[in-house]
Design an enzyme around this catalytic site. Structure first.
Site, PDB file in Angstrom:
ATOM      1  N   TYR A 176     -14.658  13.108  16.597  1.00  0.00           N
ATOM      2  CA  TYR A 176     -13.153  12.969  16.123  1.00  0.00           C
ATOM      3  C   TYR A 176     -11.993  12.911  16.895  1.00  0.00           C
ATOM      4  O   TYR A 176     -12.082  13.244  17.977  1.00  0.00           O
ATOM      5  CB  TYR A 176     -13.055  14.332  15.157  1.00  0.00           C
ATOM      6  CG  TYR A 176     -12.826  15.687  15.744  1.00  0.00           C
ATOM      7  CD1 TYR A 176     -14.024  16.402  16.161  1.00  0.00           C
ATOM      8  CD2 TYR A 176     -11.629  16.084  16.386  1.00  0.00           C
ATOM      9  CE1 TYR A 176     -13.926  17.646  16.960  1.00  0.00           C
ATOM     10  CE2 TYR A 176     -11.539  17.283  17.052  1.00  0.00           C
ATOM     11  CZ  TYR A 176     -12.734  18.085  17.325  1.00  0.00           C
ATOM     12  OH  TYR A 176     -12.461  19.100  17.987  1.00  0.00           O
ATOM     13  N   CYS A 177     -10.925  12.510  16.528  1.00  0.00           N
ATOM     14  CA  CYS A 177      -9.783  12.263  17.184  1.00  0.00           C
ATOM     15  C   CYS A 177      -8.470  12.477  16.297  1.00  0.00           C
ATOM     16  O   CYS A 177      -8.765  12.719  14.890  1.00  0.00           O
ATOM     17  CB  CYS A 177      -9.396  11.139  18.045  1.00  0.00           C
ATOM     18  SG  CYS A 177      -9.671   9.600  17.120  1.00  0.00           S
ATOM     19  N   THR A 178      -7.281  12.452  16.619  1.00  0.00           N
ATOM     20  CA  THR A 178      -6.210  12.715  15.752  1.00  0.00           C
ATOM     21  C   THR A 178      -5.993  11.965  14.680  1.00  0.00           C
ATOM     22  O   THR A 178      -6.069  12.487  13.554  1.00  0.00           O
ATOM     23  CB  THR A 178      -4.708  12.419  16.762  1.00  0.00           C
ATOM     24  OG1 THR A 178      -5.092  13.320  17.911  1.00  0.00           O
ATOM     25  CG2 THR A 178      -3.661  13.206  15.780  1.00  0.00           C
TER      26      THR A 178
END
Ligand SMILES: [Zn+2]
Ligand SMILES: [Zn+2]
Length: 295
Positions: A176-178
């Site tokens: 996951y990331c922003t």
């Protein structure tokens, strides 16, 4: 009151003349009081912008008028004012700098929706969840039980995968990331490196915390604009996981050390920030080359 909106968006798509779009786009944004930063490359677009509700509406029409961006997905948030001071539109080699130009987007991990991630947690499925962001981002917020690699920047992702994640090749792994953009290539690199069951969180943290605050996201979310941090949870014990560098109290706020030659990111509560002269150490406080103190 939220008279403003913030948009977060990206799309990987072949652009023939990104340099032309850069000029048109900058011109349009300046005329319409849109601020933020938007990067174009032959591989697509990546941007965050702010503006009044009305102007943001126009902005979406303007961008989606390009056939390449007609189906682009805007993640929206409310704001009380502009979240950027200026408008930057730039031509880049990669829309996220990660030295991952040799990775094929077609290899990307399977998309996992926020609903599905919630279920994974609730049903206690056997999975590994990895933060694809930098160390200073995960320091103030992360998913429950996430692995948070100590990356200085996204260019270290390959090294992280090769050196510290390889033991999970046979596990179910979620990245996951922003907003999802870094995971497109981060997960693709894992698949190409032999990981067997890789997912990427669709729409990133932003997408998840809007739907399910106070569940499995702990702490604040780092953003690359004037807000610096978004705190999505309302339960007191889930608001902050960061600890003040000076006094140890829970906070999601941070500053860059005001000694220009240090510039280190430090998590600090407001009181300690002021008390310590916006610097990380005595040495830095005594430096002659210091940034101005604003708030
Ligand atoms: Zn403190
Ligand atoms: Zn310092």
């Amino acid at each position: 009151m939220s008279d403003y909106k913030v948009l977060l968006f990206y799309k990987y798509v072949n652009l023939k003349n990104p340099e032309l779009i850069v000029l048109e786009h900058l011109h349009w944004c300046l005329q319409n009081d849109i601020k933020g930063r938007v990067f174009f490359a032959t591989e697509g677009v990546n941007g965050t912008v702010s503006g009044t509700v009305e102007k943001i509406g126009k902005y979406k029409k303007q961008l989606t008028a390009y056939p390449e961006f007609s189906d682009i997905w805007f993640k929206e948030d409310e704001a009380v004012e502009h979240t950027f001071k200026k408008m930057h539109v730039r031509l880049k080699n990669e829309i996220v700098h990660g030295d991952l130009t040799d990775v094929s987007l077609n290899s990307g991990g399977k998309k996992l929706t926020p609903e599905e991630l919630l279920k994974f947690y609730q049903e206690k499925k056997d999975f590994i969840i990895v933060d694809a962001r930098n160390w200073y981002e995960s320091k103030i917020g992360k998913f429950q039980n996430a692995i948070t690699p100590q990356m200085k920047n996204f260019r270290e992702w390959k090294k992280v995968v090769d050196q510290s994640l390889s033991e999970f090749k046979d596990k179910t792994v979620i990245t996951y990331c922003t907003g999802g953009i870094r995971c497109e290539k981060a997960s693709a690199y894992m698949v190409e490196s032999g990981f067997k069951d890789v997912y990427q969180l669709e729409g990133g943290i932003v997408n998840f915390i809007q739907k399910y605050p106070d569940t499995f996201w702990e702490g604040g979310m780092f953003v690359f604009d004037e807000r610096k941090v978004v705190v999505p949870n309302s339960k007191e014990e889930m608001k902050h996981i960061g600890r003040c560098h000076f006094c140890g109290s829970p906070t999601s706020y941070y500053i860059n050390c005001h000694n220009i030659d240090c510039d280190k990111i430090i998590v600090s509560c407001h009181e300690c920030k002021v008390e310590n002269g916006y610097c990380c150490s005595d040495e830095c406080r005594q430096s002659k080359r210091k940034r101005k103190q604003f708030h």
